[in-house]
Design a protein around this motif. Sequence first.
Motif, PDB file in Angstrom:
ATOM      1  N   GLY A   1       0.842  -1.181   0.000  1.00 39.25           N
ATOM      2  CA  GLY A   1       0.000   0.000   0.000  1.00 39.25           C
ATOM      3  C   GLY A   1       0.878   1.232   0.000  1.00 39.25           C
ATOM      4  O   GLY A   1       2.027   1.190   0.456  1.00 39.25           O
ATOM      5  N   VAL A   2       0.342   2.339  -0.509  1.00 39.51           N
ATOM      6  CA  VAL A   2       1.117   3.572  -0.609  1.00 39.51           C
ATOM      7  C   VAL A   2       0.261   4.740  -0.129  1.00 39.51           C
ATOM      8  O   VAL A   2      -0.870   4.912  -0.587  1.00 39.51           O
ATOM      9  CB  VAL A   2       1.573   3.838  -2.065  1.00 39.51           C
ATOM     10  N   LYS A   3       0.796   5.541   0.774  1.00 40.19           N
ATOM     11  CA  LYS A   3       0.050   6.715   1.224  1.00 40.19           C
ATOM     12  C   LYS A   3       0.124   7.813   0.169  1.00 40.19           C
ATOM     13  O   LYS A   3       0.986   7.799  -0.720  1.00 40.19           O
ATOM     14  CB  LYS A   3       0.582   7.213   2.563  1.00 40.19           C
ATOM     15  N   GLU A   4      -0.771   8.788   0.282  1.00 37.71           N
ATOM     16  CA  GLU A   4      -0.852   9.853  -0.704  1.00 37.71           C
ATOM     17  C   GLU A   4       0.468  10.631  -0.786  1.00 37.71           C
ATOM     18  O   GLU A   4       1.067  10.978   0.234  1.00 37.71           O
ATOM     19  CB  GLU A   4      -2.000  10.795  -0.366  1.00 37.71           C
ATOM     20  N   ASN A   5       0.916  10.863  -2.017  1.00 40.14           N
ATOM     21  CA  ASN A   5       2.133  11.612  -2.342  1.00 40.14           C
ATOM     22  C   ASN A   5       3.429  10.864  -2.017  1.00 40.14           C
ATOM     23  O   ASN A   5       4.512  11.428  -2.168  1.00 40.14           O
ATOM     24  CB  ASN A   5       2.148  12.984  -1.661  1.00 40.14           C
ATOM     25  N   ALA A   6       3.346   9.632  -1.575  1.00 35.75           N
ATOM     26  CA  ALA A   6       4.554   8.819  -1.387  1.00 35.75           C
ATOM     27  C   ALA A   6       5.010   8.276  -2.742  1.00 35.75           C
ATOM     28  O   ALA A   6       4.210   8.103  -3.669  1.00 35.75           O
ATOM     29  CB  ALA A   6       4.294   7.679  -0.419  1.00 35.75           C
ATOM     30  N   THR A   7       6.316   7.974  -2.847  1.00 36.31           N
ATOM     31  CA  THR A   7       6.886   7.532  -4.126  1.00 36.31           C
ATOM     32  C   THR A   7       7.796   6.330  -3.907  1.00 36.31           C
ATOM     33  O   THR A   7       9.025   6.469  -3.793  1.00 36.31           O
ATOM     34  CB  THR A   7       7.681   8.674  -4.787  1.00 36.31           C
ATOM     35  N   PRO A   8       7.242   5.122  -3.803  1.00 34.24           N
ATOM     36  CA  PRO A   8       8.089   3.943  -3.616  1.00 34.24           C
ATOM     37  C   PRO A   8       8.961   3.673  -4.836  1.00 34.24           C
ATOM     38  O   PRO A   8       8.578   3.960  -5.971  1.00 34.24           O
ATOM     39  CB  PRO A   8       7.080   2.816  -3.387  1.00 34.24           C
ATOM     40  N   LYS A   9      10.146   3.117  -4.571  1.00 34.32           N
ATOM     41  CA  LYS A   9      11.100   2.774  -5.621  1.00 34.32           C
ATOM     42  C   LYS A   9      10.896   1.313  -6.028  1.00 34.32           C
ATOM     43  O   LYS A   9      10.760   0.438  -5.170  1.00 34.32           O
ATOM     44  CB  LYS A   9      12.538   2.968  -5.128  1.00 34.32           C
ATOM     45  N   LEU A  10      10.887   1.043  -7.337  1.00 34.16           N
ATOM     46  CA  LEU A  10      10.621  -0.293  -7.855  1.00 34.16           C
ATOM     47  C   LEU A  10      11.669  -0.688  -8.875  1.00 34.16           C
ATOM     48  O   LEU A  10      12.130   0.144  -9.666  1.00 34.16           O
ATOM     49  CB  LEU A  10       9.239  -0.343  -8.529  1.00 34.16           C
ATOM     50  N   SER A  11      12.039  -1.961  -8.873  1.00 33.21           N
ATOM     51  CA  SER A  11      12.932  -2.468  -9.910  1.00 33.21           C
ATOM     52  C   SER A  11      12.592  -3.926 -10.191  1.00 33.21           C
ATOM     53  O   SER A  11      12.024  -4.622  -9.346  1.00 33.21           O
ATOM     54  CB  SER A  11      14.397  -2.327  -9.492  1.00 33.21           C
ATOM     55  N   THR A  12      12.936  -4.384 -11.393  1.00 32.71           N
ATOM     56  CA  THR A  12      12.614  -5.748 -11.806  1.00 32.71           C
ATOM     57  C   THR A  12      13.803  -6.398 -12.501  1.00 32.71           C
ATOM     58  O   THR A  12      14.611  -5.724 -13.146  1.00 32.71           O
ATOM     59  CB  THR A  12      11.433  -5.776 -12.792  1.00 32.71           C
ATOM     60  N   ASP A  13      13.884  -7.717 -12.373  1.00 32.02           N
ATOM     61  CA  ASP A  13      14.843  -8.496 -13.143  1.00 32.02           C
ATOM     62  C   ASP A  13      14.150  -9.185 -14.315  1.00 32.02           C
ATOM     63  O   ASP A  13      14.792  -9.566 -15.293  1.00 32.02           O
ATOM     64  CB  ASP A  13      15.513  -9.559 -12.265  1.00 32.02           C
TER      65      ASP A  13
END
Length: 283
Positions: free
Chosen positions: A250-262
């Motif tokens: 889940g992500v709160k408003e205006n948060a910016t989680p970092k994502l990466s994939t292989d």
Amino acid sequence: MMKKYTIIALILVVSVFANAQTPTTDATASKNEVVTAGHIEWGWLNPLRGDKSPAAGKLWGDRTKNEPAGFLVKFKKGFSSPPHIHNITYRGVVIKGLLHNDDENAEKQWLPAGSYWQQPAGEAHITAADGEENLAFLDIQEGPYLVKPTSEAFDNGERPINVDKTNLVWLNDKDIEWVAEKSNVQTAFLWGSYNVNQLRATFLKLPAGFNGSIKNLSPNFRAVVISGSLTHRFTIKDAKNILEPGSYFGVKENATPKLSTDKETIIYIRSNGKFKVAKDENN
């Protein structure tokens, strides 16, 4: 007197119909949270049937209360439910195996992993599974999630949907403004409305080697990994989480989680507002 009773009866019917409509908003504010596939609380989907019932694993919310919830369901190979209805509408995504969800007299339409379906409240149906491992994600906008006999069937005005993964329509950064250019990110729209503050759900397909972020611009944002594998962290300083299929964040408003994939990864995103996908400029 008869006319008066008729009017009262019509009011009751209209009231029942209105109450059966699936909510199109969610006032619950999401927060930054992660549930990995290995840390899910499991129980029985229908406790009255015990181990004859599929297993259910909580992702968010409480399906036994009147609130939105997301949860996983495990089906054994060969499982087939008796005809039944649900009191509320749910949406489902196949994560593993083969699932069938339709009228009891319908020919089997086995939906493979990556497929989507919608089961309206009140409509009689069966659910069956035919893979060695069968796992689905269910999304409800209200509760409690109950199983009831077909004698209580009703029509809430919604209709069932079964979409094989091969029938999904994928759009890329040339088609949608909230995906960064040349990111090779794609999306497929599943359900809901893009009016202000209305709930909607999409698949987001991240290519292998993606390195970037998602910025949540709405009060409510929830995501479930459907296929592939995702490395996730909320900030550069936070520890990384490896999210396999069935994991949730889940992500709160205006948060910016970092994502990466292989490898190529598909995420189910449910939100009641906009979000933006950005690719790391150094990638």
